[in-house]
Enzyme design. Structure first.
Site, short mmCIF file in Angstrom:
data_model
loop_
_atom_site.label_atom_id
_atom_site.label_comp_id
_atom_site.label_asym_id
_atom_site.label_seq_id
_atom_site.Cartn_x
_atom_site.Cartn_y
_atom_site.Cartn_z
N ASP A 52 0.95 -1.15 -0.07
CA ASP A 52 0.03 0.03 -0.02
C ASP A 52 0.96 1.08 0.08
O ASP A 52 0.39 2.33 -0.04
CB ASP A 52 -1.09 -0.02 1.09
CG ASP A 52 -0.59 -0.04 2.53
OD1 ASP A 52 0.83 -0.18 2.66
OD2 ASP A 52 -1.24 0.01 3.49
N SER A 53 2.07 1.03 0.02
CA SER A 53 3.12 2.09 -0.19
C SER A 53 2.88 2.74 -1.81
O SER A 53 3.21 3.87 -1.88
CB SER A 53 4.77 1.61 -0.36
OG SER A 53 4.89 0.61 -1.18
N ASP A 91 -1.21 -6.14 -0.28
CA ASP A 91 -1.49 -5.52 1.05
C ASP A 91 -3.03 -5.26 1.24
O ASP A 91 -3.48 -4.97 0.42
CB ASP A 91 -0.70 -4.18 1.00
CG ASP A 91 0.47 -4.24 1.97
OD1 ASP A 91 0.75 -5.31 2.87
OD2 ASP A 91 1.33 -3.19 1.89
N LYS A 121 -1.01 -9.42 2.98
CA LYS A 121 -0.24 -8.95 4.23
C LYS A 121 -1.05 -8.03 5.06
O LYS A 121 -1.68 -7.17 4.28
CB LYS A 121 0.71 -8.30 3.63
CG LYS A 121 1.58 -7.62 4.90
CD LYS A 121 3.34 -7.37 4.56
CE LYS A 121 3.51 -5.94 3.80
NZ LYS A 121 2.86 -4.82 4.56
N GLU A 123 -1.47 -5.21 8.54
CA GLU A 123 -0.60 -4.77 9.67
C GLU A 123 -1.14 -5.05 11.08
O GLU A 123 -2.00 -5.23 11.23
CB GLU A 123 -0.36 -3.23 9.60
CG GLU A 123 0.58 -2.89 8.31
CD GLU A 123 0.53 -1.34 8.23
OE1 GLU A 123 0.16 -0.69 9.26
OE2 GLU A 123 0.91 -0.92 7.01
N GLU A 190 9.45 -4.06 10.45
CA GLU A 190 9.82 -2.68 9.66
C GLU A 190 10.37 -1.67 10.90
O GLU A 190 9.71 -1.50 11.97
CB GLU A 190 8.56 -2.24 9.03
CG GLU A 190 8.92 -0.80 8.62
CD GLU A 190 7.88 -0.31 7.57
OE1 GLU A 190 6.89 -0.97 7.20
OE2 GLU A 190 8.23 0.79 6.90
O1 KIV Z 1 3.60 -0.98 1.54
C1 KIV Z 1 4.86 -1.52 1.33
O2 KIV Z 1 5.63 -1.42 0.62
C2 KIV Z 1 5.22 -2.26 2.67
C3 KIV Z 1 6.72 -2.59 2.73
C4 KIV Z 1 7.61 -1.42 2.75
C5 KIV Z 1 6.97 -3.62 3.48
O3 KIV Z 1 4.76 -2.75 3.61
#
Ligand code: KIV
Length: 272
Positions: A52-53, A91, A121, A123, A190
């Protein structure tokens, strides 16, 4: 060749431990489109994360909080189209799993069905454990994420290293154990001190994948645009750049601009 699966990646931890070395280290990188996915896959990356970056590096936001499930599903589909070997993790974005376990299962299902994810993924540790357990029970592999969890940036007061103080470090250890016990097959650590990451790596039976977490994790993840040097202004201590694409791309574009303006391109050689 067939795509790496969650059980393949989980075995890497066990194999590395059995062999007494780190030969099974997992290499993960983010990607957001088919072209980048094709390139990182060709290079031998094990896991591709549609992070989600993308709210920051693709959408230009200052955090990840505005990203939607539809955004993630769209980019997941794009990335899946470019992969032959690597495992695809997508994510779960902010507020797509925090409301209830049912909401978390529904989101994970959308990311598999529409986003072509092989795993998802999310959090959080203790608080996310019931959602992780339910998603795993539904047959969807899960990667956990503790330490600096960017969806909680407002609670943390910024993108800061987590776990420097004893109490906070103990909470992160509890969170990591909760994620593993809930059935996740891997966990991202992280921005935590290296000694804390080493302790968690030694204690868990699942691979740890670090970013800003020192050299002792079972794997490493970086954001593709960061490690390729597409934004030279972003230079956190944890980052190693493997290219200067900002320089390469702007130089190529300047030469293109100059050629078109001067008439050096296109010529008869580029014409039908
Ligand atoms: O969103 C993302 O790119 C991440 C990584 C930095 C682990 O969660």
């Amino acid at each position: 060749m067939s795509r790496l699966t969650a059980p393949d990646l989980l075995r890497r931890k066990k194999a590395a431990y059995d062999a007494g070395d780190k030969g099974g280290r997992i290499v993960m990188v983010t990607a957001y489109d088919a072209q980048m996915a094709r390139l990182v896959d060709m290079a031998g990356v094990d896991m591709v994360l549609v992070g989600d970056s993308l709210g920051m590096v693709i959408q230009g936001g200052s955090d990840t909080l505005s990203v939607t499930v539809e955004d993630m599903a769209y980019h997941g589909r794009c990335v899946a189209a470019g992969l032959e070997n690597a495992h695809l993790t997508v994510d779960m974005p902010f507020m797509s799993y925090q409301v209830s376990v049912a909401q978390a299962m529904q989101t994970a299902g959308v990311l598999v069905q529409k986003g072509k994810a092989q795993s998802v993924k999310l959090e959080g540790g203790v608080r996310s454990a019931p959602a992780i357990a339910a998603i795993v029970e539904a047959g969807i592999p899960v990667v956990g994420h503790v330490g600096l969890t960017p969806q909680s940036v407002n609670a943390f007061g910024g993108f800061r290293v987590q776990g420097r103080e004893k109490e906070n470090a103990e909470r992160i250890v509890r969170d990591a154990h909760a994620v593993a016990e809930a059935g996740a097959f891997a966990i991202v650590l992280e921005m935590v001190p290296p000694a804390l990451a080493a302790q968690i790596t030694a204690e868990l039976g699942i691979p740890t994948i670090g970013i800003g977490a020192g050299p002792e994790c079972d794997g490493q993840v970086l954001v593709c645009t960061d490690m390729l040097g597409m934004n030279q202004q972003f230079s956190p201590k944890f980052l190693k750049r493997y290219a200067d694409l900002e320089g390469t791309i702007t130089d190529a574009m300047r030469r293109y601009v100059a050629d078109v303006k001067s008439g050096a391109f296109p010529t008869a050689a580029h014409s039908y």
